[in-house]
Design a protein around this motif. Structure first.
Motif, mmCIF file in Angstrom:
data_model
loop_
_atom_site.group_PDB
_atom_site.id
_atom_site.type_symbol
_atom_site.label_atom_id
_atom_site.label_comp_id
_atom_site.label_asym_id
_atom_site.label_seq_id
_atom_site.Cartn_x
_atom_site.Cartn_y
_atom_site.Cartn_z
ATOM 1 N N TYR A 40 2.369 0.338 -2.436
ATOM 2 C CA TYR A 40 2.162 -0.057 -1.042
ATOM 3 C C TYR A 40 1.789 1.157 -0.189
ATOM 4 N N PHE A 41 2.538 2.234 -0.296
ATOM 5 C CA PHE A 41 2.271 3.391 0.556
ATOM 6 C C PHE A 41 1.001 4.125 0.138
ATOM 7 N N LYS A 42 0.646 4.086 -1.130
ATOM 8 C CA LYS A 42 -0.641 4.643 -1.560
ATOM 9 C C LYS A 42 -1.784 3.812 -0.983
ATOM 10 N N CYS A 43 -1.621 2.496 -1.025
ATOM 11 C CA CYS A 43 -2.643 1.589 -0.511
ATOM 12 C C CYS A 43 -2.823 1.788 0.997
ATOM 13 N N VAL A 44 -1.715 1.888 1.729
ATOM 14 C CA VAL A 44 -1.780 2.095 3.176
ATOM 15 C C VAL A 44 -2.457 3.429 3.496
ATOM 16 N N ALA A 45 -2.153 4.463 2.715
ATOM 17 C CA ALA A 45 -2.778 5.766 2.942
ATOM 18 C C ALA A 45 -4.283 5.704 2.714
ATOM 19 N N ALA A 46 -4.705 4.893 1.744
ATOM 20 C CA ALA A 46 -6.122 4.810 1.410
ATOM 21 C C ALA A 46 -6.889 3.835 2.297
ATOM 22 N N LYS A 47 -6.274 2.687 2.602
ATOM 23 C CA LYS A 47 -7.016 1.604 3.269
ATOM 24 C C LYS A 47 -6.498 1.225 4.648
ATOM 25 N N GLY A 48 -5.311 1.665 5.004
ATOM 26 C CA GLY A 48 -4.734 1.305 6.297
ATOM 27 C C GLY A 48 -3.754 0.157 6.182
ATOM 28 N N GLU A 49 -2.867 0.087 7.168
ATOM 29 C CA GLU A 49 -1.781 -0.888 7.135
ATOM 30 C C GLU A 49 -2.258 -2.335 7.244
ATOM 31 N N ASP A 50 -3.419 -2.551 7.842
ATOM 32 C CA ASP A 50 -3.909 -3.918 8.042
ATOM 33 C C ASP A 50 -4.713 -4.459 6.864
ATOM 34 N N PHE A 51 -4.898 -3.668 5.830
ATOM 35 C CA PHE A 51 -5.649 -4.104 4.644
ATOM 36 C C PHE A 51 -4.806 -5.139 3.898
ATOM 37 N N ALA A 52 -5.300 -6.365 3.818
ATOM 38 C CA ALA A 52 -4.517 -7.496 3.288
ATOM 39 C C ALA A 52 -3.927 -7.261 1.890
ATOM 40 N N PRO A 53 -4.673 -6.714 0.929
ATOM 41 C CA PRO A 53 -4.083 -6.517 -0.399
ATOM 42 C C PRO A 53 -2.857 -5.594 -0.402
ATOM 43 N N CYS A 54 -2.768 -4.674 0.555
ATOM 44 C CA CYS A 54 -1.586 -3.808 0.643
ATOM 45 C C CYS A 54 -0.336 -4.626 0.933
ATOM 46 N N LYS A 55 -0.494 -5.675 1.703
ATOM 47 C CA LYS A 55 0.652 -6.488 2.097
ATOM 48 C C LYS A 55 1.307 -7.162 0.892
ATOM 49 N N GLN A 56 0.543 -7.426 -0.155
ATOM 50 C CA GLN A 56 1.118 -8.024 -1.360
ATOM 51 C C GLN A 56 2.117 -7.067 -2.012
ATOM 52 N N PHE A 57 1.794 -5.781 -2.030
ATOM 53 C CA PHE A 57 2.738 -4.797 -2.571
ATOM 54 C C PHE A 57 4.028 -4.786 -1.751
ATOM 55 N N LYS A 58 3.881 -4.872 -0.427
ATOM 56 C CA LYS A 58 5.059 -4.858 0.444
ATOM 57 C C LYS A 58 5.923 -6.095 0.214
ATOM 58 N N ARG A 59 5.281 -7.256 0.116
ATOM 59 C CA ARG A 59 6.047 -8.483 -0.154
ATOM 60 C C ARG A 59 6.782 -8.370 -1.484
ATOM 61 N N ALA A 60 6.128 -7.787 -2.481
ATOM 62 C CA ALA A 60 6.749 -7.659 -3.801
ATOM 63 C C ALA A 60 7.943 -6.721 -3.766
ATOM 64 N N TYR A 61 7.793 -5.538 -3.146
ATOM 65 C CA TYR A 61 8.943 -4.624 -3.151
ATOM 66 C C TYR A 61 10.070 -5.143 -2.269
ATOM 67 N N ASN A 62 9.741 -5.851 -1.182
ATOM 68 C CA ASN A 62 10.807 -6.443 -0.363
ATOM 69 C C ASN A 62 11.559 -7.520 -1.125
ATOM 70 N N SER A 63 10.876 -8.180 -2.031
ATOM 71 C CA SER A 63 11.512 -9.224 -2.830
ATOM 72 C C SER A 63 12.323 -8.642 -3.986
ATOM 73 N N LEU A 64 11.821 -7.592 -4.600
ATOM 74 C CA LEU A 64 12.435 -7.047 -5.815
ATOM 75 C C LEU A 64 13.493 -5.977 -5.576
ATOM 76 N N CYS A 65 13.330 -5.175 -4.547
ATOM 77 C CA CYS A 65 14.173 -3.988 -4.354
ATOM 78 C C CYS A 65 15.384 -4.274 -3.479
ATOM 79 N N PRO A 66 16.528 -3.742 -3.858
ATOM 80 C CA PRO A 66 17.692 -3.833 -2.962
ATOM 81 C C PRO A 66 17.400 -3.091 -1.648
ATOM 82 N N ASN A 67 17.883 -3.629 -0.551
ATOM 83 C CA ASN A 67 17.634 -3.038 0.775
ATOM 84 C C ASN A 67 18.106 -1.591 0.852
#
Length: 88
Positions: A40-67
């Motif tokens: 997610y953070f590599k994608c944001v660094a390369a494409k910006g926070e509004d790039f839709a495919p980056c959001k999939q990484f964020k949804r995945a880590y929010n689902s998988l990772c303990p807070n």
């Protein structure tokens, strides 16, 4: 709660979790969690926070990772002590 109230709530919210990732076929999803966080953070660094495919990484880590892990990693990123490169 009546059936109509329950149906109304279920139409408002869609619960999703991370889909299957062939790179991580085993039950333990620790690596999958960490990989999605870094991707997610590599994608944001390369494409910006509004790039839709980056959001999939964020949804995945929010689902998988303990807070607690995410909070620790966020703090490490802010302090430049994160253990992995987040450069694209």
């Amino acid at each position: 709660m009546s059936d109509s109230e329950a149906a109304d709530l279920s139409s408002k919210y869609v619960l999703q979790t991370a889909g299957f990732d062939a790179r991580f076929p085993n039950t333990n999803q620790t690596r999958h969690c960490f990989q999605n966080y870094t991707d997610y953070f590599k994608c944001v660094a390369a494409k910006g926070e509004d790039f839709a495919p980056c959001k999939q990484f964020k949804r995945a880590y929010n689902s998988l990772c303990p807070n607690e892990w995410v909070a620790k990693w966020d703090e490490q990123r802010e302090n430049d002590t994160f253990p992995a490169s987040l450069e694209p």
